[in-house]
Scaffold this motif. Structure first.
Motif, PDB file in Angstrom:
ATOM      1  N   TYR A  36       0.851  -1.179   0.000  1.00  0.00           N
ATOM      2  CA  TYR A  36       0.000   0.000   0.000  1.00  0.00           C
ATOM      3  C   TYR A  36       0.892   1.236   0.000  1.00  0.00           C
ATOM      4  CZ  TYR A  36      -4.351  -2.499   1.199  1.00  0.00           C
ATOM      5  OH  TYR A  36      -5.464  -3.309   1.185  1.00  0.00           O
ATOM      6  N   GLN A  38       0.826   5.503   0.956  1.00  0.00           N
ATOM      7  CA  GLN A  38       0.096   6.563   1.660  1.00  0.00           C
ATOM      8  C   GLN A  38       0.769   7.901   1.388  1.00  0.00           C
ATOM      9  OE1 GLN A  38       0.347   6.612   5.968  1.00  0.00           O
ATOM     10  NE2 GLN A  38      -1.746   7.385   6.145  1.00  0.00           N
ATOM     11  N   GLY A  41      -1.183  12.937   4.635  1.00  0.00           N
ATOM     12  CA  GLY A  41      -2.540  13.340   4.972  1.00  0.00           C
ATOM     13  C   GLY A  41      -3.641  12.527   4.317  1.00  0.00           C
ATOM     14  N   GLN A  42      -3.254  11.441   3.677  1.00  0.00           N
ATOM     15  CA  GLN A  42      -4.238  10.637   2.949  1.00  0.00           C
ATOM     16  C   GLN A  42      -4.369   9.246   3.556  1.00  0.00           C
ATOM     17  OE1 GLN A  42      -6.030  12.002   0.298  1.00  0.00           O
ATOM     18  NE2 GLN A  42      -4.990  13.833   1.046  1.00  0.00           N
ATOM     19  N   GLY A  43      -5.364   8.520   3.059  1.00  0.00           N
ATOM     20  CA  GLY A  43      -5.512   7.134   3.440  1.00  0.00           C
ATOM     21  C   GLY A  43      -4.568   6.263   2.633  1.00  0.00           C
ATOM     22  N   LEU A  44      -4.725   4.962   2.747  1.00  0.00           N
ATOM     23  CA  LEU A  44      -3.859   4.021   2.061  1.00  0.00           C
ATOM     24  C   LEU A  44      -4.488   3.565   0.757  1.00  0.00           C
ATOM     25  CD1 LEU A  44      -2.961   3.834   5.138  1.00  0.00           C
ATOM     26  CD2 LEU A  44      -2.099   1.571   4.524  1.00  0.00           C
ATOM     27  N   LEU A  46      -4.049   0.754  -2.423  1.00  0.00           N
ATOM     28  CA  LEU A  46      -3.408  -0.498  -2.804  1.00  0.00           C
ATOM     29  C   LEU A  46      -2.602  -0.317  -4.082  1.00  0.00           C
ATOM     30  CD1 LEU A  46      -3.178  -3.586  -2.216  1.00  0.00           C
ATOM     31  CD2 LEU A  46      -5.054  -3.876  -3.848  1.00  0.00           C
ATOM     32  N   GLU A  88       4.749   7.296   1.856  1.00  0.00           N
ATOM     33  CA  GLU A  88       5.120   6.198   2.738  1.00  0.00           C
ATOM     34  C   GLU A  88       4.521   4.915   2.186  1.00  0.00           C
ATOM     35  OE1 GLU A  88       4.555   6.937   6.891  1.00  0.00           O
ATOM     36  OE2 GLU A  88       6.052   5.405   7.396  1.00  0.00           O
TER      37      GLU A  88
ATOM     38  N   PHE B  90      -7.709   4.960  11.289  1.00  0.00           N
ATOM     39  CA  PHE B  90      -8.197   4.616   9.957  1.00  0.00           C
ATOM     40  C   PHE B  90      -9.244   3.518  10.050  1.00  0.00           C
ATOM     41  CE2 PHE B  90      -5.732   7.025   7.031  1.00  0.00           C
ATOM     42  CZ  PHE B  90      -4.546   7.312   7.688  1.00  0.00           C
ATOM     43  N   GLY B 106     -10.350   4.386   4.605  1.00  0.00           N
ATOM     44  CA  GLY B 106     -10.858   5.734   4.654  1.00  0.00           C
ATOM     45  C   GLY B 106      -9.726   6.741   4.739  1.00  0.00           C
TER      46      GLY B 106
END
Lengths: 114, 114
Positions: A36, A38, A41-44, A46, A88, B90, B106
């Motif tokens: 994943y 990231q 400031g964001q979600g993960l 895939l 990340e 999360f 999310g």
């Protein structure tokens, strides 16, 4: 218990250089493997996943990963890094066999030098 | 993007107060998860749910409780917040249709306990 190790906490590469992020897992059988990404400031999101079959899997954004059973590794690669790849990266494992849990590594932060 | 909404996105609360974070999905996925993300620790599973009113503990469940009264909503409650619960939380979902395929995340909730 299964575990995931990402040996590199932080990697810096120049734009256009190749990239390899390492991931090792500890589990008796062949687990399902994931990478994943990231952004700050964001979600993960895939990037790619491996369940079985061809050990070289292609993902989004030009990434690929190779499963090596003998080394219990699932390393992520990209031939030419772009500045937008700075983020990340997390390797994750699912044990299969009816499990619905993901175990994550601690992550590798990638910085890209213009 | 998977239909996952976390609320609030940011919260500052005082030590000892109760806090509830909400995760809402529009995908009708069976499994829902709460993770916390801390520097140097990656993502760690707090609790997960495999159906309405069916929940189980994860790796770091102490101090947290969850509830799922509807398929689409999964609530995480800190009964009495502590500074060690300052983190980014999360929510994730997965389909649960036989074999784990992937989890969707999310955008996260940044919680600060002062």
């Amino acid at each position: 218990a299964q575990s995931v190790t990402q040996p590199d906490i932080h990697i810096t590469v120049s734009e256009g250089a190749s990239l390899e992020l390492r991931c090792n897992y500890s589990y008796g059988a062949t687990p399902y493997l994931f990478w994943y990404v990231q952004s700050p400031g964001q979600g993960l999101q895939l990037l790619l996943k491996y369940f079985s079959g061809d050990t070289l899997v292609q993902g989004i954004k030009g990434f690929e990963a190779e499963f090596k059973r003998s080394q219990s590794s699932f390393n992520l690669r990209k031939p030419s890094v772009h500045w937008s790849d700075a983020a990340e990266y997390f390797c994750a494992v699912n044990s299969g066999a009816g499990s619905y849990q993901l175990t994550f590594g601690k992550g590798t932060k990638l910085s890209v030098i213009p | 993007d998977a239909g996952i909404t976390q609320s609030p996105r940011h919260k500052v609360t005082e030590t000892g107060t109760p806090v509830t974070l909400r995760c809402h999905q529009t995908e009708n996925h069976r499994y829902m998860y709460w993770y916390r993300q801390d520097p140097g620790h990656g993502l760690r599973l707090i609790h997960y749910s495999y159906g309405v009113k069916d929940t189980d503990k994860g790796e770091v469940s102490d101090g947290y409780s969850v509830s799922r009264s509807k398929t689409e909503d999964f609530l995480l409650t800190l009964e009495s917040a502590t500074s060690s619960q300052t983190s980014v939380y999360f929510c994730a979902i997965s389909a649960g249709t036989g074999t784990f395929t992937e989890a969707f995340f999310g955008q996260g909730t940044r919680l600060t306990v002062v």
